[in-house]
Design a protein around this motif. Structure first.
Motif, PDB file in Angstrom:
ATOM      1  N   LYS A 196      -7.475  -8.280  12.054  1.00 40.81           N
ATOM      2  CA  LYS A 196      -6.933  -6.660  12.359  1.00 40.81           C
ATOM      3  C   LYS A 196      -6.381  -6.246  10.913  1.00 40.81           C
ATOM      4  O   LYS A 196      -6.701  -4.862  10.835  1.00 40.81           O
ATOM      5  N   GLY A 197      -6.144  -6.939  10.046  1.00 38.44           N
ATOM      6  CA  GLY A 197      -5.641  -6.523   8.749  1.00 38.44           C
ATOM      7  C   GLY A 197      -4.744  -7.496   8.238  1.00 38.44           C
ATOM      8  O   GLY A 197      -4.668  -8.552   8.184  1.00 38.44           O
ATOM      9  N   VAL A 198      -3.897  -7.234   7.295  1.00 39.94           N
ATOM     10  CA  VAL A 198      -3.139  -8.076   6.387  1.00 39.94           C
ATOM     11  C   VAL A 198      -1.635  -7.546   6.153  1.00 39.94           C
ATOM     12  O   VAL A 198      -1.290  -6.291   6.318  1.00 39.94           O
ATOM     13  N   MET A 199      -0.693  -8.548   6.025  1.00 41.85           N
ATOM     14  CA  MET A 199       0.629  -8.494   5.533  1.00 41.85           C
ATOM     15  C   MET A 199       0.731  -8.186   4.337  1.00 41.85           C
ATOM     16  O   MET A 199       0.040  -9.453   3.707  1.00 41.85           O
ATOM     17  N   ASP A 200       1.233  -7.153   3.526  1.00 39.77           N
ATOM     18  CA  ASP A 200       1.490  -7.152   2.138  1.00 39.77           C
ATOM     19  C   ASP A 200       2.927  -7.891   2.027  1.00 39.77           C
ATOM     20  O   ASP A 200       3.839  -7.367   2.249  1.00 39.77           O
ATOM     21  N   ARG A 201       2.772  -9.372   1.555  1.00 36.03           N
ATOM     22  CA  ARG A 201       3.990 -10.124   1.667  1.00 36.03           C
ATOM     23  C   ARG A 201       5.095  -9.550   0.648  1.00 36.03           C
ATOM     24  O   ARG A 201       6.510  -9.835   0.833  1.00 36.03           O
ATOM     25  N   ARG A 202       4.697  -8.996  -0.368  1.00 32.08           N
ATOM     26  CA  ARG A 202       5.524  -8.437  -1.447  1.00 32.08           C
ATOM     27  C   ARG A 202       6.146  -6.862  -0.930  1.00 32.08           C
ATOM     28  O   ARG A 202       7.541  -6.954  -1.336  1.00 32.08           O
ATOM     29  N   LYS A 203       5.537  -6.165  -0.298  1.00 28.28           N
ATOM     30  CA  LYS A 203       6.053  -4.904   0.034  1.00 28.28           C
ATOM     31  C   LYS A 203       6.536  -4.973   1.479  1.00 28.28           C
ATOM     32  O   LYS A 203       7.259  -3.869   1.846  1.00 28.28           O
ATOM     33  N   GLY A 204       6.041  -5.857   2.391  1.00 28.00           N
ATOM     34  CA  GLY A 204       6.395  -6.203   3.936  1.00 28.00           C
ATOM     35  C   GLY A 204       5.772  -5.104   4.807  1.00 28.00           C
ATOM     36  O   GLY A 204       5.868  -5.467   5.906  1.00 28.00           O
ATOM     37  N   HIS A 205       4.821  -4.316   4.553  1.00 32.39           N
ATOM     38  CA  HIS A 205       4.157  -3.429   5.321  1.00 32.39           C
ATOM     39  C   HIS A 205       2.679  -3.965   5.897  1.00 32.39           C
ATOM     40  O   HIS A 205       2.349  -5.015   5.274  1.00 32.39           O
ATOM     41  N   TYR A 206       2.347  -3.394   6.828  1.00 29.38           N
ATOM     42  CA  TYR A 206       1.092  -3.804   7.463  1.00 29.38           C
ATOM     43  C   TYR A 206      -0.173  -2.863   7.092  1.00 29.38           C
ATOM     44  O   TYR A 206      -0.075  -1.982   7.074  1.00 29.38           O
ATOM     45  N   ILE A 207      -1.148  -3.521   6.471  1.00 32.06           N
ATOM     46  CA  ILE A 207      -2.540  -2.872   6.238  1.00 32.06           C
ATOM     47  C   ILE A 207      -3.428  -3.043   7.226  1.00 32.06           C
ATOM     48  O   ILE A 207      -3.900  -4.136   7.280  1.00 32.06           O
ATOM     49  N   ARG A 208      -3.698  -2.107   8.003  1.00 26.90           N
ATOM     50  CA  ARG A 208      -4.814  -2.134   8.907  1.00 26.90           C
ATOM     51  C   ARG A 208      -6.048  -1.577   8.608  1.00 26.90           C
ATOM     52  O   ARG A 208      -6.214  -0.530   8.099  1.00 26.90           O
ATOM     53  N   PHE A 209      -7.113  -2.481   8.914  1.00 20.96           N
ATOM     54  CA  PHE A 209      -8.443  -2.199   8.530  1.00 20.96           C
ATOM     55  C   PHE A 209      -9.520  -1.422   9.967  1.00 20.96           C
ATOM     56  O   PHE A 209      -8.984  -1.993  10.940  1.00 20.96           O
ATOM     57  N   THR A 210     -10.178  -0.781   9.507  1.00 22.53           N
ATOM     58  CA  THR A 210     -11.085  -0.155  10.350  1.00 22.53           C
ATOM     59  C   THR A 210     -12.746  -0.649   9.916  1.00 22.53           C
ATOM     60  O   THR A 210     -12.878  -0.098   8.990  1.00 22.53           O
ATOM     61  N   ARG A 211     -13.308  -0.961  10.874  1.00 27.48           N
ATOM     62  CA  ARG A 211     -14.731  -1.445  10.762  1.00 27.48           C
ATOM     63  C   ARG A 211     -15.407  -0.116  10.394  1.00 27.48           C
ATOM     64  O   ARG A 211     -15.411   0.817  11.117  1.00 27.48           O
ATOM     65  N   THR A 212     -16.590  -0.538   9.564  1.00 27.52           N
ATOM     66  CA  THR A 212     -17.689   0.577   9.373  1.00 27.52           C
ATOM     67  C   THR A 212     -18.878   0.004   9.821  1.00 27.52           C
ATOM     68  O   THR A 212     -18.995  -0.976   9.826  1.00 27.52           O
ATOM     69  N   ALA A 213     -19.828   0.819  10.067  1.00 28.03           N
ATOM     70  CA  ALA A 213     -21.126   0.624  10.414  1.00 28.03           C
ATOM     71  C   ALA A 213     -21.896  -0.446   9.504  1.00 28.03           C
ATOM     72  O   ALA A 213     -22.269  -0.003   8.229  1.00 28.03           O
ATOM     73  N   GLY A 214     -22.033  -1.647  10.002  1.00 33.38           N
ATOM     74  CA  GLY A 214     -22.682  -2.878   9.296  1.00 33.38           C
ATOM     75  C   GLY A 214     -21.951  -3.267   7.888  1.00 33.38           C
ATOM     76  O   GLY A 214     -22.607  -3.989   7.289  1.00 33.38           O
ATOM     77  N   GLY A 215     -20.893  -2.621   7.651  1.00 33.59           N
ATOM     78  CA  GLY A 215     -19.964  -3.152   6.513  1.00 33.59           C
ATOM     79  C   GLY A 215     -20.553  -2.301   5.070  1.00 33.59           C
ATOM     80  O   GLY A 215     -20.109  -2.776   4.007  1.00 33.59           O
ATOM     81  N   ALA A 216     -21.326  -1.347   5.452  1.00 39.25           N
ATOM     82  CA  ALA A 216     -22.180  -0.897   4.014  1.00 39.25           C
ATOM     83  C   ALA A 216     -21.199   0.141   3.337  1.00 39.25           C
ATOM     84  O   ALA A 216     -21.556   0.415   2.001  1.00 39.25           O
ATOM     85  N   THR A 217     -20.049   0.530   3.914  1.00 41.57           N
ATOM     86  CA  THR A 217     -19.225   1.411   3.051  1.00 41.57           C
ATOM     87  C   THR A 217     -17.878   1.121   3.234  1.00 41.57           C
ATOM     88  O   THR A 217     -17.523   0.033   4.025  1.00 41.57           O
ATOM     89  N   ALA A 218     -16.905   1.572   2.270  1.00 38.41           N
ATOM     90  CA  ALA A 218     -15.693   0.803   2.190  1.00 38.41           C
ATOM     91  C   ALA A 218     -14.910   1.087   3.472  1.00 38.41           C
ATOM     92  O   ALA A 218     -14.955   2.286   4.215  1.00 38.41           O
ATOM     93  N   ALA A 219     -14.142   0.135   4.055  1.00 39.64           N
ATOM     94  CA  ALA A 219     -13.519   0.155   5.336  1.00 39.64           C
ATOM     95  C   ALA A 219     -12.260   0.910   5.146  1.00 39.64           C
ATOM     96  O   ALA A 219     -11.413   0.833   4.224  1.00 39.64           O
ATOM     97  N   PRO A 220     -12.005   1.963   5.846  1.00 42.55           N
ATOM     98  CA  PRO A 220     -10.701   2.860   5.774  1.00 42.55           C
ATOM     99  C   PRO A 220      -9.363   1.817   6.115  1.00 42.55           C
ATOM    100  O   PRO A 220      -9.382   0.923   6.729  1.00 42.55           O
TER     101      PRO A 220
END
Length: 544
Positions: A196-220
């Motif tokens: 679903k995403g990653v925790m930034d362990r130094r800053k403490g916040h959650y980075i949530r990723f969104t899939r793009t079609a086929g992974g051909a473009t940068a994920a939001p």
């Protein structure tokens, strides 16, 4: 006091300007076991740096395009990297404007020698690990090379979008098997296969990723504060927080000093195929990877980056442009500034080398290069006189250590299949030898028309055979020889060794005489019976 843009009396850039430009550079290699996703990660890094708008790796055989770093026909057909590739691009983050020199390396063990050459030219390495497979044999070998050379390592756990092992289990394996303390900078939210995403362990916040079609473009990406992350990710966030706290209790928080000394490695979690976690890797490379520093010469004396221009050649590649038939020498700039048209000195011969055809390289693509700075990789076209390990300099002489050759374990006689292609055959063999595709051995007994190819792995023979036919118009047939061990032999002992059963002496193109034995058992028996004959090992393997 000179300003960064001041020039010295010779008209070249001042030392402060050279230092400033070197500080902007990040030169690193991506290393891994085959199929860990190395070329896909390379493509994703370039995509996130906004150099390309769509990734070239479209998964699934139908309609698949090649990545920018895999351009050879055999690479496209097999889906693996066969030769290393240089990619240079700009990347800006947090007010820093950097120049990235990214070197994609072959993962297959048969091409270890090419990877080893690349690792002589970088300041850091990204070690890519498959989330399901963990540490694999080739990864272990390449880690040992980095450790031997003092190259800091950033570890990336890839393919977290697929079912795999537990994250804590992978951290334990890395620490136990190679003694490298892992200090994760990001931590996965969601188990392997449910990324679903990653925790930034130094800053403490959650980075949530969104899939793009086929992974051909940068994920939001969506950056969610820690106090809202539980609502966004539920129990997966709570698990990530608990595991992060366990890591901190175990002393696995990032430490800059142990990273620089090679005792620890920052870790990030990604899915290169989906472009998840790639921005974080780019930012970490800019923040943590060392910029170019002094390079030690053959006498053990460091050459500061502010010294007059120097560079060493770590790779020679032909066949990149079928319409031109030229040869590109890849050189790492070690000190000073390079300007196209400079007349340099070839340290090995003392002869001048003109750089009129200098180029910037981006995979197979090339463009005219006007200047370069420490850490940059430059392409020198029509460089027939250059070989891997050669040094070039201006004004103040220097010579960097040669790149050792691996000990080959496979040997085949090469013979042209078309007698009318005699000239092309000789030219092609010479070219493969100069590039280091294979080591070429010769003897009076076999003659010029039957050179012996020596290789670390059998796939090198396939590459050589393919290139002789496709690029050099001189098809060859290969006949395997019954040898598996090579040792350097002194000329005065060569004739005696050559008379032994299951042994043969041949001469490498650099003049070194190699004694070939059928098995290690035969070699041990010969050494036991002939203690007066001095046989020396080549570099035995990638980790030596």
């Amino acid at each position: 006091m000179n300003s960064p843009n001041a020039t010295v009396a010779t008209g070249g850039p001042s030392a402060p300007r050279v230092t400033a430009e070197a500080t902007r550079r990040r030169t690193f290699a991506v290393i891994s076991h085959p199929d860990a996703g190395k070329s896909t990660l390379t493509e994703a890094l370039v995509l996130h740096a906004r150099v390309i708008t769509e990734a070239g790796a479209i998964h699934g055989k139908a309609g698949r395009r090649s990545t920018v770093s895999d351009w050879m026909e055999m690479e496209k057909a097999r889906g693996i990297s066969i030769t290393s590739t240089a990619l240079q691009f700009n990347y800006s983050t947090a007010g820093q404007d950097c120049v990235i020199n990214l070197l994609d390396t072959p993962g297959h063990a048969d091409f270890s020698e090419d990877t080893y050459r690349v690792l002589t030219a970088v300041d850091a390495a990204v070690m890519l690990i498959d989330a399901a497979k963990g540490l694999e044999p080739q990864t272990l070998k390449l880690f040992q090379v980095c450790k031997h050379r003092g190259i800091p390592i950033i570890t990336v756990i890839n393919k977290w979008d697929r079912p795999g092992r537990y994250a804590l289990e992978l951290m334990d394996e890395i620490h136990e098997r190679i003694g490298l303390r892992t200090t994760p900078l990001t931590w996965p939210v969601g188990i392997a296969g449910d990324f679903k995403g990653v925790m930034d362990r130094r800053k403490g916040h959650y980075i949530r990723f969104t899939r793009t079609a086929g992974g051909a473009t940068a994920a939001p990406e969506e950056h969610i504060p820690a106090d809202q992350a539980a609502d966004a990710a539920g129990s997966d966030w709570e698990t990530a927080v608990e595991e992060s706290e366990l890591l901190s209790m175990d002393g696995s928080d990032f430490d800059p000093e142990t990273f620089r000394t090679g005792e620890s490695s920052p870790v990030l979690f990604t899915s290169a195929a989906l472009n998840f976690g790639v921005n974080q890797l780019l930012d970490v490379l800019v923040e943590l990877a060392p910029s170019p520093g002094p390079i030690v010469d053959v006498d053990g004396v460091p050459r500061p980056v502010e010294s007059p221009f120097s560079a060493f050649v770590f790779k020679v590649q032909a066949g990149m442009d079928s319409s031109h038939r030229d040869r590109i020498a890849y050189a790492r700039v070690c000190s000073g500034t390079f300007e196209r048209g400079d007349v340099l000195t070839h340290a090995g011969t003392g002869k001048p080398f003109v750089t009129k055809y200098a180029q910037s390289v981006f995979g197979q693509q090339r463009s005219t290069l006007d200047d370069a700075w420490p850490g940059d990789v430059i392409g020198l076209a029509n460089a027939a006189v250059l070989r891997p390990g050669d040094t070039l300099y201006r004004d103040v002489p220097v010579r960097f250590p040669p790149i050792p050759s691996f000990s080959p374990e496979y040997f085949s006689v090469a013979r042209g299949t078309d007698p009318s292609k005699h000239k092309q055959f000789r030219k092609g063999i010479e070219q493969l030898d100069q590039e280091g595709v294979v080591q070429v051995l010769r003897s009076d007994r076999r003659g010029e028309q039957a050179p012996v190819f020596a290789a670390v792995g059998p796939m090198q023979f396939e590459v050589a055979q393919h290139r002789m036919a496709a690029e050099l118009s001189a098809p060859i047939a290969l006949e395997s020889l019954p040898y598996s061990v090579a040792r350097i032999v002194d000329p005065e002992d060569a004739e005696f060794v050559n008379k032994q059963p299951s042994a043969e002496v041949l001469t490498r193109s650099d003049g070194v005489m190699l004694a070939l034995f059928s098995t290690s058992w035969r070699l041990e028996g010969f050494q036991r019976d002939n203690p007066g004959v001095h046989l020396r090992s080549l570099i035995a393997s990638a980790e030596d």
